[in-house]
Scaffold this motif. Structure first.
Motif, short mmCIF file in Angstrom:
data_model
loop_
_atom_site.label_atom_id
_atom_site.label_comp_id
_atom_site.label_asym_id
_atom_site.label_seq_id
_atom_site.Cartn_x
_atom_site.Cartn_y
_atom_site.Cartn_z
N ASP A 74 32.57 84.89 89.76
CA ASP A 74 31.35 85.00 88.95
C ASP A 74 31.69 84.97 87.46
O ASP A 74 31.01 84.32 86.66
N LYS A 75 32.74 85.68 87.08
CA LYS A 75 33.17 85.68 85.68
C LYS A 75 33.64 84.29 85.25
O LYS A 75 33.34 83.84 84.14
N THR B 280 30.69 82.00 84.54
CA THR B 280 30.11 82.25 83.22
C THR B 280 30.93 81.54 82.14
O THR B 280 30.36 80.92 81.23
N GLU C 6 30.31 77.78 82.31
CA GLU C 6 29.00 77.43 81.75
C GLU C 6 29.08 77.38 80.23
O GLU C 6 28.54 76.45 79.61
N LYS C 7 29.73 78.35 79.62
CA LYS C 7 29.88 78.36 78.16
C LYS C 7 30.70 77.17 77.68
O LYS C 7 30.35 76.52 76.70
#
Length: 123
Positions: free
Chosen positions: A84-85, A88, A91-92
């Protein structure tokens, strides 16, 4: 990158087939969206003590290395949190290097369509 190219290793723990399957299954979803710029990935599973199960991942993308880790009492939960991290961070990275967010792209497409319709009606 292919899903079979992921290097999975364990420190003080043997990475079981179930753990490998979970990592492959979840990472495969990330590859669908971000696979065009992921060059390689390495997962390290560790047991620090009886209560700390640590999952770490190092992913290389052009001009950068992304790292994510999670520490919980359950190795499967650590793997989920770690990925999950990583999602993120990916995505960035995608937003910075490849443009707008999904919502901004949709809004821009709608605005472009409206501008095109106005120019056609004006002619």
């Amino acid at each position: 990158m292919n899903i079979d190219d992921i290097v999975i290793s364990g420190h003080n723990i043997e990475a079981t087939e179930a753990m490998r399957d979970l990592i492959h299954k979840k990472f495969e979803r990330l590859l669908k969206h971000y696979g065009r710029f992921i060059t390689d990935a390495e997962v390290i599973l560790k047991i620090a003590n009886e209560h700390d199960n640590i999952a770490e991942i190092n992913v290389n993308v052009p001009d950068k290395q992304l790292n994510a880790s999670a520490k919980t009492g359950d190795m499967y939960k650590s793997i989920d949190d770690m990925l999950d991290k990583l999602k993120t961070q990916l995505e960035k990275y995608k937003e910075i290097h490849f443009g707008h967010t999904k919502e901004e792209r949709f809004t821009q497409e709608v605005d472009d369509d409206e501008d095109e319709a106005e120019s056609l009606s004006a002619s």
